[in-house]
Design a protein around this motif. Sequence first.
Motif, PDB file in Angstrom:
ATOM      1  N   UNK A  39      27.235  31.014  49.672  1.00 25.74           N
ATOM      2  CA  UNK A  39      26.904  30.068  48.265  1.00 25.74           C
ATOM      3  C   UNK A  39      25.596  29.687  48.280  1.00 25.74           C
ATOM      4  N   UNK A  40      24.740  29.698  49.348  1.00 23.95           N
ATOM      5  CA  UNK A  40      23.451  28.908  49.536  1.00 23.95           C
ATOM      6  C   UNK A  40      22.443  30.049  49.398  1.00 23.95           C
ATOM      7  N   UNK A  41      22.960  31.404  49.928  1.00 21.57           N
ATOM      8  CA  UNK A  41      21.893  32.465  50.055  1.00 21.57           C
ATOM      9  C   UNK A  41      20.803  32.543  48.662  1.00 21.57           C
ATOM     10  N   UNK A  42      21.404  32.527  47.534  1.00 20.47           N
ATOM     11  CA  UNK A  42      20.427  32.818  46.124  1.00 20.47           C
ATOM     12  C   UNK A  42      19.534  31.517  46.079  1.00 20.47           C
ATOM     13  N   UNK A  43      19.599  30.484  47.004  1.00 16.55           N
ATOM     14  CA  UNK A  43      18.836  29.231  46.541  1.00 16.55           C
ATOM     15  C   UNK A  43      17.476  29.127  47.597  1.00 16.55           C
ATOM     16  N   UNK A  44      17.692  30.066  48.624  1.00 17.69           N
ATOM     17  CA  UNK A  44      16.915  29.805  49.800  1.00 17.69           C
ATOM     18  C   UNK A  44      16.158  30.943  50.225  1.00 17.69           C
ATOM     19  N   UNK A  45      14.947  31.174  50.878  1.00 22.59           N
ATOM     20  CA  UNK A  45      14.379  32.256  51.532  1.00 22.59           C
ATOM     21  C   UNK A  45      15.486  33.084  52.376  1.00 22.59           C
ATOM     22  N   UNK A  46      16.193  32.223  53.238  1.00 16.37           N
ATOM     23  CA  UNK A  46      17.107  32.624  54.156  1.00 16.37           C
ATOM     24  C   UNK A  46      18.315  31.665  54.314  1.00 16.37           C
ATOM     25  N   UNK A  47      19.419  32.142  55.023  1.00 19.62           N
ATOM     26  CA  UNK A  47      20.402  31.113  55.364  1.00 19.62           C
ATOM     27  C   UNK A  47      21.137  31.703  56.536  1.00 19.62           C
ATOM     28  N   UNK A  48      21.446  30.940  57.484  1.00 18.26           N
ATOM     29  CA  UNK A  48      22.264  31.631  58.553  1.00 18.26           C
ATOM     30  C   UNK A  48      23.395  30.483  59.036  1.00 18.26           C
ATOM     31  N   UNK A  49      24.682  31.312  59.127  1.00 20.76           N
ATOM     32  CA  UNK A  49      25.706  30.375  59.845  1.00 20.76           C
ATOM     33  C   UNK A  49      25.832  30.425  61.304  1.00 20.76           C
ATOM     34  N   UNK A  50      26.109  29.332  61.943  1.00 24.41           N
ATOM     35  CA  UNK A  50      26.016  29.598  63.431  1.00 24.41           C
ATOM     36  C   UNK A  50      27.312  28.836  64.219  1.00 24.41           C
ATOM     37  N   UNK A  51      27.753  29.294  65.202  1.00 20.03           N
ATOM     38  CA  UNK A  51      28.457  28.434  65.875  1.00 20.03           C
ATOM     39  C   UNK A  51      27.697  28.066  67.253  1.00 20.03           C
ATOM     40  N   UNK A  71      18.836  36.998  53.947  1.00 20.94           N
ATOM     41  CA  UNK A  71      17.305  36.901  53.926  1.00 20.94           C
ATOM     42  C   UNK A  71      16.785  36.841  55.271  1.00 20.94           C
ATOM     43  N   UNK A  72      15.535  35.976  55.098  1.00 22.12           N
ATOM     44  CA  UNK A  72      14.679  35.600  56.146  1.00 22.12           C
ATOM     45  C   UNK A  72      15.194  34.416  57.027  1.00 22.12           C
ATOM     46  N   UNK A  73      15.339  34.644  58.316  1.00 22.40           N
ATOM     47  CA  UNK A  73      15.954  33.605  59.343  1.00 22.40           C
ATOM     48  C   UNK A  73      14.811  33.551  60.589  1.00 22.40           C
ATOM     49  N   UNK A  74      14.962  32.446  61.201  1.00 19.59           N
ATOM     50  CA  UNK A  74      14.371  32.376  62.573  1.00 19.59           C
ATOM     51  C   UNK A  74      15.212  32.156  63.521  1.00 19.59           C
TER      52      UNK A  74
END
Length: 78
Positions: A39-51, A71-74
């Motif tokens: 849901x957040x992917x369109x609003x940011x340069x990148x988004x990641x979900x982590x455990x 997208x782009x994540x670090x």
Amino acid sequence: MSLSEKFIVLPFKRVRGNLAPGEMRQASNSASAERIATAMADRFVGVAAYAVMVDMETGDMSNPRVLCHFGETADIAA
């Protein structure tokens, strides 16, 4: 040491040309983390979900495992 697995979503944005993490959101489970990230992917340069494993006594997070990313994540383990 009391470890517990937690699920987080971390958006990334550009700040002065560099990739920077935004405000972390907690999710109740892995499926929820993936839905939030999608849901957040369109609003940011990148988004990641982590455990991540969280030491409940100190609040320290370790062993991040990517559930999904857009997208782009670090690398947050660095």
